[in-house]
Design an enzyme around this catalytic site. Structure first.
Site, short mmCIF file in Angstrom:
data_model
loop_
_atom_site.label_atom_id
_atom_site.label_comp_id
_atom_site.label_asym_id
_atom_site.label_seq_id
_atom_site.Cartn_x
_atom_site.Cartn_y
_atom_site.Cartn_z
N LYS A 120 0.86 -1.18 0.00
CA LYS A 120 0.00 0.00 0.00
C LYS A 120 0.90 1.22 0.00
CE LYS A 120 -4.53 0.91 0.74
NZ LYS A 120 -5.74 0.20 0.34
N GLY A 135 -19.40 7.62 6.27
CA GLY A 135 -18.54 7.87 5.12
C GLY A 135 -19.26 7.47 3.84
N GLY A 159 -18.43 8.13 0.59
CA GLY A 159 -17.59 8.43 -0.58
C GLY A 159 -17.89 7.44 -1.69
N VAL A 211 -17.26 4.24 -2.11
CA VAL A 211 -17.83 2.96 -1.70
C VAL A 211 -19.13 3.16 -0.92
CG1 VAL A 211 -17.41 0.80 -0.46
CG2 VAL A 211 -15.51 1.96 -1.57
P1 NAD Z 1 -13.54 8.09 -0.40
O1 NAD Z 1 -12.43 9.01 -0.17
O2 NAD Z 1 -14.25 8.12 -1.72
O3 NAD Z 1 -14.66 8.27 0.73
C1 NAD Z 1 -14.39 8.40 2.08
C2 NAD Z 1 -15.50 9.27 2.65
O4 NAD Z 1 -15.38 9.27 4.07
C3 NAD Z 1 -15.45 10.71 2.18
O5 NAD Z 1 -16.72 11.14 1.74
C4 NAD Z 1 -15.01 11.48 3.45
O6 NAD Z 1 -15.53 12.79 3.50
C5 NAD Z 1 -15.60 10.60 4.53
N1 NAD Z 1 -14.97 10.73 5.84
C6 NAD Z 1 -13.64 10.88 6.16
N2 NAD Z 1 -13.48 10.96 7.48
C7 NAD Z 1 -14.71 10.83 8.03
C8 NAD Z 1 -15.22 10.82 9.36
N3 NAD Z 1 -14.40 10.95 10.41
N4 NAD Z 1 -16.55 10.67 9.55
C9 NAD Z 1 -17.40 10.52 8.51
N5 NAD Z 1 -16.99 10.54 7.22
C10 NAD Z 1 -15.67 10.69 7.00
O7 NAD Z 1 -13.00 6.62 -0.10
P2 NAD Z 1 -13.59 5.23 -0.59
O8 NAD Z 1 -12.87 4.82 -1.81
O9 NAD Z 1 -15.08 5.30 -0.56
O10 NAD Z 1 -13.09 4.26 0.59
C11 NAD Z 1 -13.72 4.24 1.86
C12 NAD Z 1 -13.01 3.25 2.77
O11 NAD Z 1 -13.05 1.95 2.18
C13 NAD Z 1 -11.52 3.55 2.99
O12 NAD Z 1 -11.16 3.17 4.28
C14 NAD Z 1 -10.82 2.65 1.98
O13 NAD Z 1 -9.51 2.32 2.37
C15 NAD Z 1 -11.73 1.44 2.02
N6 NAD Z 1 -11.67 0.63 0.81
C16 NAD Z 1 -11.96 1.17 -0.40
C17 NAD Z 1 -11.89 0.38 -1.54
C18 NAD Z 1 -12.26 0.94 -2.89
O14 NAD Z 1 -12.43 0.15 -3.84
N7 NAD Z 1 -12.40 2.24 -3.04
C19 NAD Z 1 -11.53 -0.96 -1.44
C20 NAD Z 1 -11.27 -1.50 -0.18
C21 NAD Z 1 -11.32 -0.69 0.94
#
Ligand code: NAD
Length: 367
Positions: free
Chosen positions: A94, A194, A196, A198
């Site tokens: 990572k 959160g 975002g 996902v």
């Molecule tokens: P992203 O950046 O698109 O979304 C994250 C969201 O969380 C954002 O909207 C942000 O504003 C919000 N956020 C941050 N801190 C916060 C808090 N304290 N309280 C509430 N909301 C908060 O990221 P993503 O791609 O949706 O990934 C989300 C999580 O899933 C991460 O931990 C990532 O490592 C994990 N993940 C993602 C993937 C993927 O395919 N994108 C795969 C496996 C794991």
């Protein structure tokens, strides 16, 4: 002053890499710096027994370098076990880029980062994570082949997030089946922290099935947009953990299940996308078990994304991606049943299987 620390008896407390609490026999940790673009990145390569270390790049405004290093170490370790439990021939890696993705990310910085990835000759393969877009991976692709999660236009499998969300949805349903005897989500109260890439997609699956979804995010615009789009409630309180819900789905950052929150959690099931949800896997995993809260191991249920990007390397199609991702339901149920039968935490149950696969391959590799 660093010289005071170096000359003091406290040096063992500040060993910069190998002495970190989150250091877990990582094979390699690479620090990348480029003055011209302002790039400061850390690539963690935890384990390459099963294959090249694949894992996304996160760009985050870390409070300090320790926090960034800790994240790179914890996240890369998680990838090792994620690939292992999902049956993929990949190791765990990572990367983190220190900075604000909204204001400091430039095409030049992304390309420079790609050059550092390239210098590792394929030992580490990157993809997107928090703060990254598919278009950023396309930029990285312009300087190295060691990147996945690139756009379909560039021959990639596209944004992995919807597939991740589908896998998480499967994990939520399996955990509900285990806890409540049914995987029917209709009228189940779910809080998604959160929303975002996902989180939003998870909200869509849950609302399609009639779940009562409450959303939380630090970004008020996203909250407003997602609430409007799916007709869901915005969390208005000040202690999300003590909300009386069926499912808490952490989809923001990790370590939200910690000393501060663990006894406040009222949810009966925890299942979400965020990596490293348990601040301390043993301690917090055990408390959840004792409290009867079903926890679906994060590295197991958020594997849809890695299944999707692995397709770019192995050349399998969308149908196979969906089949493998849907199987997260069965694996989650098996892991939870195994944890009950053997009186271990769900996290331990998943880790035991993942570790056994790595150990077996290590033996084969040594032949
Ligand atoms: P992203 O950046 O698109 O979304 C994250 C969201 O969380 C954002 O909207 C942000 O504003 C919000 N956020 C941050 N801190 C916060 C808090 N304290 N309280 C509430 N909301 C908060 O990221 P993503 O791609 O949706 O990934 C989300 C999580 O899933 C991460 O931990 C990532 O490592 C994990 N993940 C993602 C993937 C993927 O395919 N994108 C795969 C496996 C794991």
């Amino acid at each position: 002053m660093i010289s005071d620390i170096i000359n003091s008896n406290d040096l063992h407390k500040v060993d910069p890499v190998f002495g970190q609490l989150s250091f877990d026999n990582h094979e390699q940790v690479v620090f990348c710096n480029d003055k011209d673009t302002g790039l400061k990145a850390i690539i963690g390569i935890h384990n390459t027994v099963l294959g090249p270390a694949l894992g996304g790049t996160r760009m985050w405004n870390y409070k300090n370098e320790w926090e960034a290093l800790n994240d790179a170490l914890r996240l890369s370790r998680g990838m090792t076990y994620k690939a292992a439990i999902t049956g993929l021939n990949l190791g765990g890696g990572k990367a983190v880029i220190i900075g604000d993705a909204r204001t400091q990310k430039t095409p030049e910085l992304m390309k420079r980062f790609g050059e550092f990835v390239h210098s590792l000759s394929g030992k580490y393969i990157t993809a997107e994570d928090v703060g990254m877009e598919t278009s950023d991976m396309d930029l990285v692709r312009s300087v190295t082949p060691y990147v996945t999660g690139i756009s379909e236009a560039q021959g990639g499998a596209g944004n992995p997030s919807p597939i991740t969300a589908y896998g998480v949805y499967m994990g939520v349903k399996a955990a509900c089946k285990f806890k409540f005897g049914s995987d029917d989500m209709e009228d189940k109260k779910v809080i998604v922290q959160g929303i975002g890439h996902v989180g939003e997609s998870l909200v869509e699956h849950l609302t399609d099935e009639g779940a009562k979804v409450i959303i939380d995010d630090i970004n008020p615009e996203r909250l407003y947009d997602v609430a409007k789009k799916y007709g869901v409630e915005i969390y208005e309180g000040n202690d999300l953990y003590s909300e009386d819900v069926d499912v808490y789905a952490p989809c923001a950052l990790g370590a939200t299940i910690n000393d501060e929150t663990i006894y406040r959690i009222k949810a009966k099931v925890i299942a979400g996308a965020a990596n490293n949800q348990l601040a301390n896997e043993d301690v917090h995993g055990k408390i959840l078990q004792e409290r009867g809260i079903v926890y679906a191991p994060d590295f197991l249920i958020n594997a849809g994304g890695i299944i999707n990007v692995y397709a770019e390397l192995e050349g399998y199609d969308k149908k196979e991606i969906m089949r493998k991702t849907e199987n997260i339901f069965n694996t989650t149920l098996e892991i939870l049943e195994n944890s009950k039968a053997n009186n271990m935490t769900a996290h331990q149950s998943a880790m035991t299987i993942a570790e056994a696969r790595i150990a077996e391959r290590k033996k084969e590799n040594a032949k």
